[in-house]
Design an enzyme around this catalytic site. Structure first.
Site, PDB file in Angstrom:
ATOM      1  N   SER A  63     -15.165 -10.538  85.110  1.00 25.75           N
ATOM      2  CA  SER A  63     -13.892 -11.207  85.371  1.00 25.75           C
ATOM      3  C   SER A  63     -14.112 -12.224  86.476  1.00 25.75           C
ATOM      4  O   SER A  63     -15.100 -12.133  87.231  1.00 25.75           O
ATOM      5  CB  SER A  63     -12.835 -10.181  85.798  1.00 25.75           C
ATOM      6  OG  SER A  63     -11.712 -10.800  86.378  1.00 25.75           O
ATOM      7  N   TYR A  67     -10.432  -3.307  91.842  1.00 29.95           N
ATOM      8  CA  TYR A  67     -10.810  -4.035  90.630  1.00 29.95           C
ATOM      9  C   TYR A  67     -11.908  -5.035  90.959  1.00 29.95           C
ATOM     10  O   TYR A  67     -12.902  -5.152  90.230  1.00 29.95           O
ATOM     11  CB  TYR A  67      -9.591  -4.740  90.046  1.00 29.95           C
ATOM     12  CG  TYR A  67      -9.873  -5.468  88.750  1.00 29.95           C
ATOM     13  CD1 TYR A  67     -10.257  -4.773  87.609  1.00 29.95           C
ATOM     14  CD2 TYR A  67      -9.743  -6.857  88.658  1.00 29.95           C
ATOM     15  CE1 TYR A  67     -10.521  -5.436  86.424  1.00 29.95           C
ATOM     16  CE2 TYR A  67      -9.994  -7.525  87.479  1.00 29.95           C
ATOM     17  CZ  TYR A  67     -10.380  -6.809  86.362  1.00 29.95           C
ATOM     18  OH  TYR A  67     -10.639  -7.460  85.182  1.00 29.95           O
TER      19      TYR A  67
END
Length: 255
Positions: free
Chosen positions: A150, A163
């Site tokens: 990501s 995350y």
């Protein structure tokens, strides 16, 4: 042809929706036979039917939770046994649970580490022997492990500390492994999407979803197919070309 995956086999985790679903379909369109791995059997069977009807390709459905080591290992083994080889692995299964670290539900942190890191490692570990063999003797003499990270694996942001940590871990693992197996023609690549319109955000608590909606309000997000095309580009390069890292953001996304 450079972009042909004829005679090869691809395994995609998290194939029941979003990027995984789109990637599996696109790889099949390039000629690969595809093993579909996820927990939702009904969604996998629907996708396998779509691949069969639209592409005419062979798709194998494998219901598995990759955070369970035995299930992850079994899925990889079943795919290799069914098709006789394994040339491409797309490590896509993941979850994004955002929000402040202070007073966060610890279960959310555990879930992200288990799926984004541990599950990815289980699949990679089980797949590597098959990928190495495919690179030695296969129609393309090269194999690919594509790990889906990501933009969060590059840029740490307030409200996504854990995350961020999991996706930075994916990047570090991918680069270390890339250096280890590069000479054996197994390409390890990292694909880092920005904002994509998938169900990933819907797993967050309502107050977190509200904040995400405000952040991306008015922005045209990418579709899963955009990332699938990037994945297919990576794995269809000539044997001499390795695309190590791809960062893909919506045109309007600043960070």
């Amino acid at each position: 042809m450079t972009d042909s995956l004829d005679g090869t086999v691809a395994l995609v985790t998290g194939a029941s929706s979003g990027i995984g679903q789109a990637a599996a379909l696109d790889l099949a369109r390039h000629g690969a036979r595809v093993a579909l791995v996820a927990r939702r059997t009904d969604r996998l069977e629907e996708l396998a039917g779509q691949i069969g009807s639209e592409v005419g390709a062979d798709a194998l459905t494998l219901t598995a939770d990759v955070t369970d080591r035995e299930q992850a290992q079994r899925a990889v083994a079943q795919a290799a046994e069914h098709f006789g080889r394994l040339d491409t692995v797309v490590n896509n299964a993941g979850v994004m649970l955002l929000g402040p670290a202070v007073d966060a539900p610890l279960e959310e942190w555990e879930r992200m580490v288990q799926l984004n890191v541990t599950g990815l490692l289980y699949v990679a570990h089980a797949s590597l022997p098959h990928l190495l063999r495919a690179a030695e003797a296969g129609p393309r003499q090269v194999a690919d492990l594509v790990n889906i990270s990501s933009v969060a694996g590059r840029v740490a942001r307030n409200g996504s500390a854990v995350y961020n940590a999991t996706k930075h871990a994916v990047g570090a693992f991918s680069e270390g492994l890339r250096q280890e197996v590069a000479r054996r023609h197994v390409r390890v690549s990292l694909v880092e999407p920005g904002a994509v319109a998938t169900e990933l955000a819907s797993h967050n608590r309502p107050e977190v979803q509200e904040g995400m909606n405000r952040r991306f309000e008015g922005m045209e997000r990418m579709e899963a197919e955009d990332i699938a095309e990037a994945i297919s580009f990576v794995v269809t390069r000539r044997r001499r070309v390795a695309v190590n890292e791809v960062l893909v953001r919506p045109t309007e996304q600043e960070g």
